[in-house]
Design an enzyme around this catalytic site. Structure first.
Site, PDB file in Angstrom:
ATOM      1  N   TYR A 185      -2.865  17.823 -11.920  1.00  0.00           N
ATOM      2  CA  TYR A 185      -3.809  18.180 -10.863  1.00  0.00           C
ATOM      3  C   TYR A 185      -4.241  16.958 -10.070  1.00  0.00           C
ATOM      4  O   TYR A 185      -4.100  15.828 -10.538  1.00  0.00           O
ATOM      5  CB  TYR A 185      -5.039  18.893 -11.447  1.00  0.00           C
ATOM      6  CG  TYR A 185      -5.937  18.002 -12.261  1.00  0.00           C
ATOM      7  CD1 TYR A 185      -6.933  17.236 -11.649  1.00  0.00           C
ATOM      8  CD2 TYR A 185      -5.803  17.912 -13.642  1.00  0.00           C
ATOM      9  CE1 TYR A 185      -7.747  16.405 -12.388  1.00  0.00           C
ATOM     10  CE2 TYR A 185      -6.621  17.095 -14.394  1.00  0.00           C
ATOM     11  CZ  TYR A 185      -7.591  16.329 -13.764  1.00  0.00           C
ATOM     12  OH  TYR A 185      -8.386  15.500 -14.488  1.00  0.00           O
ATOM     13  N   GLU A 217      -8.411   3.384 -15.311  1.00  0.00           N
ATOM     14  CA  GLU A 217      -8.817   2.677 -14.093  1.00  0.00           C
ATOM     15  C   GLU A 217      -8.736   1.170 -14.249  1.00  0.00           C
ATOM     16  O   GLU A 217      -9.104   0.420 -13.349  1.00  0.00           O
ATOM     17  CB  GLU A 217     -10.232   3.102 -13.671  1.00  0.00           C
ATOM     18  CG  GLU A 217     -11.273   2.985 -14.751  1.00  0.00           C
ATOM     19  CD  GLU A 217     -12.623   3.586 -14.359  1.00  0.00           C
ATOM     20  OE1 GLU A 217     -12.919   3.627 -13.161  1.00  0.00           O
ATOM     21  OE2 GLU A 217     -13.367   3.989 -15.257  1.00  0.00           O
ATOM     22  N   CYS A 257      -8.582  11.252  -9.955  1.00  0.00           N
ATOM     23  CA  CYS A 257      -9.918  11.571  -9.458  1.00  0.00           C
ATOM     24  C   CYS A 257     -10.428  10.562  -8.442  1.00  0.00           C
ATOM     25  O   CYS A 257     -11.585  10.579  -8.077  1.00  0.00           O
ATOM     26  CB  CYS A 257     -10.897  11.733 -10.610  1.00  0.00           C
ATOM     27  SG  CYS A 257     -11.141  10.220 -11.537  1.00  0.00           S
ATOM     28  N   LYS A 307      13.404  11.051  22.414  1.00  0.00           N
ATOM     29  CA  LYS A 307      13.785  11.483  23.762  1.00  0.00           C
ATOM     30  C   LYS A 307      15.306  11.546  23.891  1.00  0.00           C
ATOM     31  O   LYS A 307      15.859  12.543  24.355  1.00  0.00           O
ATOM     32  CB  LYS A 307      13.188  10.508  24.783  1.00  0.00           C
ATOM     33  CG  LYS A 307      13.076  11.047  26.175  1.00  0.00           C
ATOM     34  CD  LYS A 307      12.441  10.020  27.108  1.00  0.00           C
ATOM     35  CE  LYS A 307      10.932   9.936  26.928  1.00  0.00           C
ATOM     36  NZ  LYS A 307      10.359   8.744  27.587  1.00  0.00           N
ATOM     37  N   GLY A 319       2.942   7.902  26.512  1.00  0.00           N
ATOM     38  CA  GLY A 319       2.445   6.943  27.490  1.00  0.00           C
ATOM     39  C   GLY A 319       2.247   5.530  26.980  1.00  0.00           C
ATOM     40  O   GLY A 319       1.732   4.682  27.696  1.00  0.00           O
ATOM     41  N   HIS A 362      -2.975  12.587  30.193  1.00  0.00           N
ATOM     42  CA  HIS A 362      -2.955  11.656  29.061  1.00  0.00           C
ATOM     43  C   HIS A 362      -4.073  11.955  28.064  1.00  0.00           C
ATOM     44  O   HIS A 362      -3.847  12.060  26.861  1.00  0.00           O
ATOM     45  CB  HIS A 362      -3.083  10.224  29.592  1.00  0.00           C
ATOM     46  CG  HIS A 362      -3.177   9.200  28.516  1.00  0.00           C
ATOM     47  ND1 HIS A 362      -4.373   8.638  28.123  1.00  0.00           N
ATOM     48  CD2 HIS A 362      -2.225   8.677  27.706  1.00  0.00           C
ATOM     49  CE1 HIS A 362      -4.147   7.797  27.150  1.00  0.00           C
ATOM     50  NE2 HIS A 362      -2.850   7.783  26.866  1.00  0.00           N
ATOM     51  N   MET A 408       4.603   3.392  26.000  1.00  0.00           N
ATOM     52  CA  MET A 408       5.626   2.458  26.453  1.00  0.00           C
ATOM     53  C   MET A 408       5.995   2.780  27.891  1.00  0.00           C
ATOM     54  O   MET A 408       5.376   3.614  28.510  1.00  0.00           O
ATOM     55  CB  MET A 408       6.807   2.514  25.511  1.00  0.00           C
ATOM     56  CG  MET A 408       6.474   1.876  24.180  1.00  0.00           C
ATOM     57  SD  MET A 408       7.816   1.996  23.046  1.00  0.00           S
ATOM     58  CE  MET A 408       8.011   3.735  22.920  1.00  0.00           C
ATOM     59  N   ARG A 452      10.594  18.085  23.413  1.00  0.00           N
ATOM     60  CA  ARG A 452      10.214  17.563  22.102  1.00  0.00           C
ATOM     61  C   ARG A 452       9.249  18.556  21.480  1.00  0.00           C
ATOM     62  O   ARG A 452       8.661  19.390  22.195  1.00  0.00           O
ATOM     63  CB  ARG A 452       9.543  16.195  22.233  1.00  0.00           C
ATOM     64  CG  ARG A 452       8.243  16.276  23.005  1.00  0.00           C
ATOM     65  CD  ARG A 452       7.553  14.937  23.134  1.00  0.00           C
ATOM     66  NE  ARG A 452       6.471  15.045  24.090  1.00  0.00           N
ATOM     67  CZ  ARG A 452       6.020  14.063  24.849  1.00  0.00           C
ATOM     68  NH1 ARG A 452       6.563  12.877  24.793  1.00  0.00           N
ATOM     69  NH2 ARG A 452       5.016  14.254  25.679  1.00  0.00           N
ATOM     70  N   ARG A 478      14.200   4.803  30.646  1.00  0.00           N
ATOM     71  CA  ARG A 478      13.090   5.443  29.949  1.00  0.00           C
ATOM     72  C   ARG A 478      13.003   4.991  28.500  1.00  0.00           C
ATOM     73  O   ARG A 478      13.983   4.961  27.786  1.00  0.00           O
ATOM     74  CB  ARG A 478      13.272   6.970  29.975  1.00  0.00           C
ATOM     75  CG  ARG A 478      13.804   7.500  31.285  1.00  0.00           C
ATOM     76  CD  ARG A 478      14.138   8.980  31.209  1.00  0.00           C
ATOM     77  NE  ARG A 478      12.994   9.812  30.895  1.00  0.00           N
ATOM     78  CZ  ARG A 478      13.083  11.116  30.634  1.00  0.00           C
ATOM     79  NH1 ARG A 478      14.284  11.710  30.612  1.00  0.00           N
ATOM     80  NH2 ARG A 478      12.013  11.814  30.350  1.00  0.00           N
ATOM     81  N   THR A 528      -8.303   6.070  -9.354  1.00  0.00           N
ATOM     82  CA  THR A 528      -7.512   5.162  -8.512  1.00  0.00           C
ATOM     83  C   THR A 528      -8.357   4.260  -7.620  1.00  0.00           C
ATOM     84  O   THR A 528      -7.833   3.310  -7.052  1.00  0.00           O
ATOM     85  CB  THR A 528      -6.507   5.954  -7.647  1.00  0.00           C
ATOM     86  OG1 THR A 528      -7.201   7.035  -7.029  1.00  0.00           O
ATOM     87  CG2 THR A 528      -5.388   6.490  -8.510  1.00  0.00           C
ATOM     88  N   ASN A 529      -9.652   4.544  -7.480  1.00  0.00           N
ATOM     89  CA  ASN A 529     -10.478   3.602  -6.717  1.00  0.00           C
ATOM     90  C   ASN A 529     -10.560   2.269  -7.457  1.00  0.00           C
ATOM     91  O   ASN A 529     -10.241   1.213  -6.919  1.00  0.00           O
ATOM     92  CB  ASN A 529     -11.889   4.142  -6.510  1.00  0.00           C
ATOM     93  CG  ASN A 529     -11.896   5.420  -5.720  1.00  0.00           C
ATOM     94  OD1 ASN A 529     -10.931   5.742  -5.036  1.00  0.00           O
ATOM     95  ND2 ASN A 529     -12.978   6.176  -5.829  1.00  0.00           N
ATOM     96  N   ASP A 530     -11.009   2.353  -8.711  1.00  0.00           N
ATOM     97  CA  ASP A 530     -11.115   1.124  -9.490  1.00  0.00           C
ATOM     98  C   ASP A 530      -9.747   0.557  -9.831  1.00  0.00           C
ATOM     99  O   ASP A 530      -9.560  -0.651  -9.858  1.00  0.00           O
ATOM    100  CB  ASP A 530     -11.913   1.372 -10.779  1.00  0.00           C
ATOM    101  CG  ASP A 530     -13.396   1.125 -10.543  1.00  0.00           C
ATOM    102  OD1 ASP A 530     -13.720   0.196  -9.785  1.00  0.00           O
ATOM    103  OD2 ASP A 530     -14.229   1.873 -11.102  1.00  0.00           O
ATOM    104  N   SER A 563      -7.255  10.686 -16.666  1.00  0.00           N
ATOM    105  CA  SER A 563      -7.552  10.925 -15.263  1.00  0.00           C
ATOM    106  C   SER A 563      -7.493   9.569 -14.576  1.00  0.00           C
ATOM    107  O   SER A 563      -8.214   8.641 -14.960  1.00  0.00           O
ATOM    108  CB  SER A 563      -8.935  11.546 -15.117  1.00  0.00           C
ATOM    109  OG  SER A 563      -9.241  11.654 -13.747  1.00  0.00           O
TER     110      SER A 563
END
Ligand code: ADP
Ligand code: MG
Ligand code: MG
Length: 903
Positions: free
Chosen positions: A880, A774, A860, A26, A105, A481, A107, A363, A96, A796-798, A793
């Site tokens: 990739y 992994e 993956c 702001k 809204g 809002h 704050m 804004r 303000r 990334t989960n494990d 590959s």
């Protein structure tokens, strides 16, 4: 000395739009507008840095601040010719809030600071408008007691209401008793009486007198705005939006201008283009004789700004264009100027005081996904922005909404229409109606889809709005809002459906003569603003040509490929339609679940429960044709595109038969008795199956399992090649931690390759051999792994699971506490943890390349569809990313933006 204060106004402006971090959005934009020569009431911004110091000092201002504030106030006084606290010619200001990124809204802002017994009479004399002065005073009293005297003091109201609601109730009772429809109908005498009563009640309720000293009011307001950064709503909004606590808020102190001085005064909110559709039309709402927040608060139905803004709710009300044509023309010029300056759609606040226009805020405006797409493409065509800017204009996360379901237009034709409102948030949704934010959260947690129905929403409803599938309000306009928040989230939302008569206490609503209760089903068409009875059929949004063109332009900048995780030919086909360029993860396990899985599942179970190699080979031989068929079907769809096939990684215990019937069948097939089946099953149980006998480990113990799969892959390929196709399989070994595992498996692969060549009398079948990374150990010895692996590959989960030691299936019980206590800023299973998991990836990339410079690299895990993680993958140099079919467009766009911003 640190500079805490930055002035803005017609005469002197310190900051500019680039300083959002320091001045908040702001403050930075007020400075920019002042620099552009727009009519901005003078004021100053106290920096976010000061806010942080204020918290470091446990809620005390830095020593030098007050003196600095007084100097800056004196400058406002010279520019306005008024004096703060002066009995004859008093200056009033607003305080303000304004953080780095907009938190609509969340704050607090306090208007009319400086009105007190010493200044009231002078202001009345000066303006000749006693009503206006008391209206301004009662607003100050209401806002100040709420924000400064209650919330900032962290007083928890014992009556569950708080001072603000108490005061509002008194005002509403008065209006009812006297038959006043609007606030503006209240007589001057009554307004005066209200102010008097309010102050008395505040004293009783909060045990403190309402401050009558302007300076005390000012300093109190500034501190309270800082504190509102840590208010409950602001904190929960930050958690949802992943905004760091450390940003802080700025405070803008600004000379007041008054939209509530009579029929030549007004206030309004506008968007330089339509935020719902993106149409290049000036769009807005305004109210005559009102102060700032009345427009958003939904107190009266706001008037349309112009003809373009008229809709069913407001068409009978006069537009600014008609009522004040000259001022509208001036505002229209400003609209054009702001757009060509910022080169983006702006959301603006303005006030007209006795025929003079003032700008109070601008804004970058929130918009629906459809509007974002349309605007970006239009601005490219208009020559306002270039292709790179256009591609970066759309947040990849909102692409979802463009592909999101809509109410099936066929179903809509015959559906029973209950009400109409304004189309505030896109798409369609059905759900069970609930009447409070708490209920929405509770119901959603228990797995229900809900529509949050409110008279109007306020910032306290934020978590319920988040949890709901859609939001429906009875009041409020397109800038209310609810509309603002829903648009920001791309959530289906209808506001101002006036036909709804809501009874929160009874958890019911009435439309005409019909009564609906909590739990009843509604369907909303948020694009058109129509509420239907019941649960209508949904439909995927049809492919939009503009969207396709946008994505085609984005693709020209992208350097990473985007693949998909797909286990079936159908998924693969969907993903290719969304633009997938290969499969990054193909698993055969799915053939043991769901329809048509009876026979393969039986054979798998037989294989698992086999004791001798011969028994196992029998089962595998019988399984072979199923596996081969599965693989072939997917390779067929993915002709000419790479398909990474993961070797079996089944959690064995999950497949152990439980039902006695199945156990008997297996016993028969294996020629053993039931007891033996039970014994063997027990033997398979593990205490930690996630890190148990799985992945490559199975293949080490039972090489014949690997053998069967690889043989299936090569034979499927050979037959496809014979049919003129061009399969590109990539054989991926899961859960590896040693290069020896790869060496071991690779031998089997080579054997199967040669066998297939001989069997089909062929010279070559193209393939690659690689591994999933992994396990942290595999990442750390990537150079060794690369001796055998032609590709990595990153699973990334494990990898996340094993790096954190968090079980992915059990984080539900504590992840929220980690986020709430700011121990983690986001769930590492959603957004890749760049510091640790990320550094394992970059280490593996580096070490892998030392041995095999051309090694192919991909990811993956679920992260492949998370925009922030995609940017990381680009920077890490991966070739990739791979993600679920519906996330492919998101990953494509994120990868294009990463290439534009980080090359
Ligand atoms: P928010 O961030 O919630 O929009 P704002 O600080 O913009 O809060 O202020 C709330 C309302 O008060 C807005 O409508 C704004 O235009 C109005 N307002 C703020 N400062 C002034 C001022 N100096 N004069 C007149 N109206 C103001
Ligand atoms: Mg505002
Ligand atoms: Mg895994």
């Amino acid at each position: 000395m640190t500079q805490y204060i930055f002035e803005f106004g017609p005469e002197k402006t310190d900051g500019d739009a680039s300083q959002k971090n320091l001045l908040g959005g702001k403050g930075a934009n007020l400075a920019e507008m002042a620099r552009l020569g727009l009519p901005v009431p003078p004021g100053f911004t106290i920096s976010t840095e000061c806010c942080n110091h204020y918290f470091d000092l446990n809620g005390h201002f830095p020593d030098t601040l007050e003196a600095e504030i007084m100097v800056a106030m004196a400058n406002i006084e010279t520019q306005t010719g008024m004096t703060f606290g002066d009995p004859d010619n008093p200056l009033l200001v607003s305080c303000r809030s304004g953080a780095r990124s907009s938190m609509p809204g969340m704050m607090e802002t306090i208007l009319n600071v400086g009105l007190c017994s010493a200044t009231i009479d002078g202001l009345i004399k000066k303006t000749g408008n006693e009503w206006f002065v008391y209206d301004a005073y009662r607003r100050l009293i209401m806002m100040y007691s709420d924000v400064v005297m209650e919330k900032a003091e962290q007083i928890t109201p014992t009556d569950g209401m708080g001072i603000r609601l108490n005061l509002e109730m008194i005002m509403n009772n008065l209006k009812n008793d006297k038959g006043y429809n609007n606030d503006t109908d209240i007589t001057t005498e009554d307004m005066k009486g209200l102010c008097h009563r309010f102050k008395k009640i505040i004293h009783e309720y909060l045990g403190r007198a309402f401050p009558d000293d302007p300076k005390e009011q000012l300093m109190g307001a500034i501190g309270a705005v800082f504190k509102s950064w840590n208010g409950k709503r602001a904190v929960s909004y930050r958690r949802i939006e992943h905004i760091p606590d450390s940003w802080g808020t700025a405070v803008n102190v600004q000379a007041m201008v008054f939209g509530n001085m009579g029929e030549t005064s007004a206030t309004g909110v506008a968007f330089t283009r339509d935020p719902a559709t993106g149409d290049n039309k000036f769009y807005g709402e305004w109210l005559i004789n009102a102060q700032g927040e009345d427009v958003v608060a939904g107190i009266r139905t706001p008037n349309p700004l112009n003809n373009d803004t008229k809709n069913k709710q407001n068409q009978h009300l006069s537009s600014l264009e008609d009522a004040m044509p000259e001022l509208y023309a001036q505002l229209y010029d400003i609209r054009n100027m702001l757009e060509s300056h910022y080169k983006d759609m702006q959301d603006i606040e303005f006030t007209i005081q006795e025929g003079r226009l003032y700008m109070l805020q601008c804004r970058v405006g929130k918009r629906t996904a459809t509007a974002a797409l349309n605007m970006a493409m239009d601005m490219l065509d208009e020559g306002t922005i270039d292709e790179k800017t256009m591609v970066c204009r759309i947040d990849p996360k909102i692409l979802d909404d463009l592909l999101h379901p809509i109410v099936d237009p066929e179903a809509e034709k015959t559906a029973s229409r209950l009400a109409e409102g304004l189309p505030a948030g896109p798409g369609g949704a059905w759900g069970q109606i609930v009447f409070t934010a708490e209920d929405a959260v509770r119901w959603a947690k228990s797995g229900k889809k809900v529509i949050l129905v409110r008279e109007e929403t306020n910032p306290e409803d934020i978590e319920g709005m988040r949890a709901a599938a859609a939001i429906l309000t009875a009041r409020g306009g397109m800038t209310s809002h609810a509309a603002l928040v829903a648009r920001g989230w791309g959530k289906c939302c209808i506001v101002g459906a006036g036909a709804l008569k809501i009874d929160v206490a009874a958890k019911a609503l009435r439309i005409g003569t019909r009564i609906f209760k909590e739990g009843d089903y509604f369907t909303l068409n948020g694009t058109k603003g129509i509420v239907y009875d019941g649960q209508l059929k949904m439909k995927d949004a049809s492919e939009n040509p503009k969207f396709k063109k946008f994505m085609a332009i984005a693709d020209t900048f992208r350097t990473m490929k985007v693949r998909t995780n797909a286990d079936t030919p159908e998924d693969a086909r969907t993903a290719v339609e969304f633009g997938a360029e290969g499969i990054g993860l193909f698993r055969t396990e799915h053939m043991f679940y769901g329809s048509d899985s009876d026979r393969p599942l039986f054979l798998l179970r037989k294989m698992i429960l086999s004791k001798t190699q011969d028994e196992r080979k029998d089962a595998l031989d019988a399984l072979f044709p199923f596996v081969k068929k599965e693989i072939q079907a997917t390779l067929d769809v993915m002709d000419n595109m790479p398909v990474t096939m993961r070797l079996l990684d089944p959690p064995l215990h999950e497949f152990v038969p439980q039902a006695e019937e199945t156990q008997k069948e297996i016993a028969n097939a294996l020629h053993i008795d039931l007891e033996e089946v039970e014994k063997r099953s027990e033997h398979l149980m593990e205490s930690n199956p996630m890190i148990g006998h799985r992945g490559v480990r199975l293949g080490i113990t039972y090489p014949e399992i690997t053998h069967m799969q690889v043989k299936a892959i090569f034979e499927a390929c050979a037959e496809l090649i014979h049919a003129g196709k061009h399969p590109l399989p990539e054989i991926m070994v899961p859960v590896t931690c040693s290069e020896k595992e790869l060496e071991f498996t690779n031998k089997i692969v080579t054997q199967c390759h040669e066998a297939a060549l001989a069997k089909y009398d062929m010279a070559k079948i193209e393939y690659m051999f690689g591994t999933m990374i992994e396990i942290p150990r595999a990442a750390l010895i990537a150079d060794k792994m690369a001796e055998y692996a032609q590709f990595f590959s990153f699973g990334t989960n494990d990898l996340t699971q094993m790096t954190f030691g968090f079980s992915r299936d059990d984080i539900g019980s504590f992840m929220n506490d980690y986020i709430d206590n700011a121990i983690l800023s986001s769930d590492p299973f959603e957004t890749l943890d760049q510091s640790a998991v990320g550094s394992l990836i970059t280490t593996a990339v580096e070490r892998g390349r030392t041995v095999r410079p051309e090694i192919k690299l991909g990811i993956c895990g679920e992260h492949g569809g998370d925009p922030a993680s995609v940017v990381f993958c680009h920077k890490a140099g991966l070739s990739y990313v791979s993600c679920s079919p519906y996330r492919v467009p998101i990953a494509r766009l994120a990868a294009a933006q990463a290439a534009i911003q980080h090359s």
